[in-house]
Design an enzyme around this catalytic site. Structure first.
Site, PDB file in Angstrom:
ATOM      1  CB  CYS A  10       5.327  -2.360  65.977  1.00  0.00           C
ATOM      2  SG  CYS A  10       5.893  -3.800  66.859  1.00  0.00           S
ATOM      3  CG  ASN A  13       7.248  -9.070  66.418  1.00  0.00           C
ATOM      4  OD1 ASN A  13       8.102 -10.098  66.119  1.00  0.00           O
ATOM      5  ND2 ASN A  13       6.057  -8.787  66.098  1.00  0.00           N
ATOM      6  CB  CYS A  15       3.923  -3.115  72.195  1.00  0.00           C
ATOM      7  SG  CYS A  15       4.845  -3.276  73.726  1.00  0.00           S
ATOM      8  NE  ARG A  16       4.415   0.352  68.326  1.00  0.00           N
ATOM      9  CZ  ARG A  16       5.074   1.291  67.896  1.00  0.00           C
ATOM     10  NH1 ARG A  16       4.531   2.502  67.248  1.00  0.00           N
ATOM     11  NH2 ARG A  16       6.420   0.874  67.769  1.00  0.00           N
ATOM     12  CB  SER A  17       3.465  -5.782  64.943  1.00  0.00           C
ATOM     13  OG  SER A  17       4.830  -6.236  65.594  1.00  0.00           O
ATOM     14  CG  ASP A 129       6.672   2.382  71.294  1.00  0.00           C
ATOM     15  OD1 ASP A 129       6.147   1.714  72.120  1.00  0.00           O
ATOM     16  OD2 ASP A 129       7.682   2.619  71.155  1.00  0.00           O
TER      17      ASP A 129
HETATM   18  P1  4NP Z   1       6.452  -2.173  69.969  1.00  0.00           P
HETATM   19  O1  4NP Z   1       6.935  -1.381  71.288  1.00  0.00           O
HETATM   20  O2  4NP Z   1       7.366  -1.463  68.843  1.00  0.00           O
HETATM   21  O3  4NP Z   1       5.211  -1.880  69.860  1.00  0.00           O
HETATM   22  O4  4NP Z   1       6.913  -3.609  70.126  1.00  0.00           O
HETATM   23  C1  4NP Z   1       8.270  -1.436  71.778  1.00  0.00           C
HETATM   24  C2  4NP Z   1       8.945  -2.424  72.346  1.00  0.00           C
HETATM   25  C3  4NP Z   1      10.240  -2.341  72.831  1.00  0.00           C
HETATM   26  C4  4NP Z   1      10.844  -1.042  72.802  1.00  0.00           C
HETATM   27  C5  4NP Z   1      10.423  -0.201  71.985  1.00  0.00           C
HETATM   28  C6  4NP Z   1       9.095  -0.265  71.431  1.00  0.00           C
HETATM   29  N1  4NP Z   1      12.316  -1.139  73.107  1.00  0.00           N
HETATM   30  O5  4NP Z   1      12.960   0.265  72.825  1.00  0.00           O
HETATM   31  O6  4NP Z   1      12.650  -1.954  73.597  1.00  0.00           O
END
Ligand code: 4NP
Length: 157
Positions: A10, A13, A15-17, A129
């Site tokens: 993702c 790294n 939340c989703r992945s 997201d």
């Molecule tokens: P992820 O979510 O891609 O599912 O881990 C996010 C985590 C952090 C951020 C964006 C999306 N950020 O902008 O810091």
């Protein structure tokens, strides 16, 4: 069965992945397939390297009996030679992985996929997201991923 390797990717790294990784690990444990897989997750971005997964995702996962233990890392050139499958959570991640591969790796070892192409119950063609939203977004991500990650596993084994 031949050993296979899967990298879920993702943006951050956190939340989703990591959630997809934990769901996949749980499924292969329950099916007795643990020894046949190498599983990991990574982000296209570098902001959260070394951090535990987002607390909200760890709490939501824990409520479902899933423990997220991974620490965030960024996808790198070795991944394109190591993982049979690199699986993106959304279209932007997918495009970023393809762009990155064209810049840093000449290997065609990995098959690059979008996780929602393996969905059967949910309509979403991307995993949203959840980072800037509320707790319900984390539950929704887990609902979506339980469906599509299961479909992905069924497809590759
Ligand atoms: P992820 O979510 O891609 O599912 O881990 C996010 C985590 C952090 C951020 C964006 C999306 N950020 O902008 O810091």
């Amino acid at each position: 069965m031949k050993k296979q390797s899967v990298l879920f990717v993702c943006l951050g790294n956190i939340c989703r992945s990591p959630a997809a990784e934990a769901i996949f690990l749980d499924l292969i444990n329950k099916k007795g397939l643990k020894d046949y897989f190498i599983v990991d997750s990574a982000g296209t971005g570098s902001w959260h390297i070394g951090k535990k997964a987002d607390t909200r995702m760890r709490i939501a996962s824990h409520k479902r009996g899933l423990e997220i233990l991974s620490k965030a890392r960024q996808i790198n050139s070795n991944d394109f030679e190591k993982f049979n499958y690199i699986v993106a959570m959304d279209d932007s991640n997918f495009e970023n992985i393809i762009d990155l591969k064209s810049q840093i790796s000449s290997s065609d070892f990995s098959s690059i996929k979008k996780i929602q192409n393996f969905r059967s119950i949910f309509q979403e063609i991307e995993v949203p997201d959840p980072y800037f939203g509320g707790d319900e977004g984390f539950e929704h991500v887990l609902d979506i991923l339980e469906d599509s990650v299961s479909g992905f596993l069924d497809t590759i084994c």
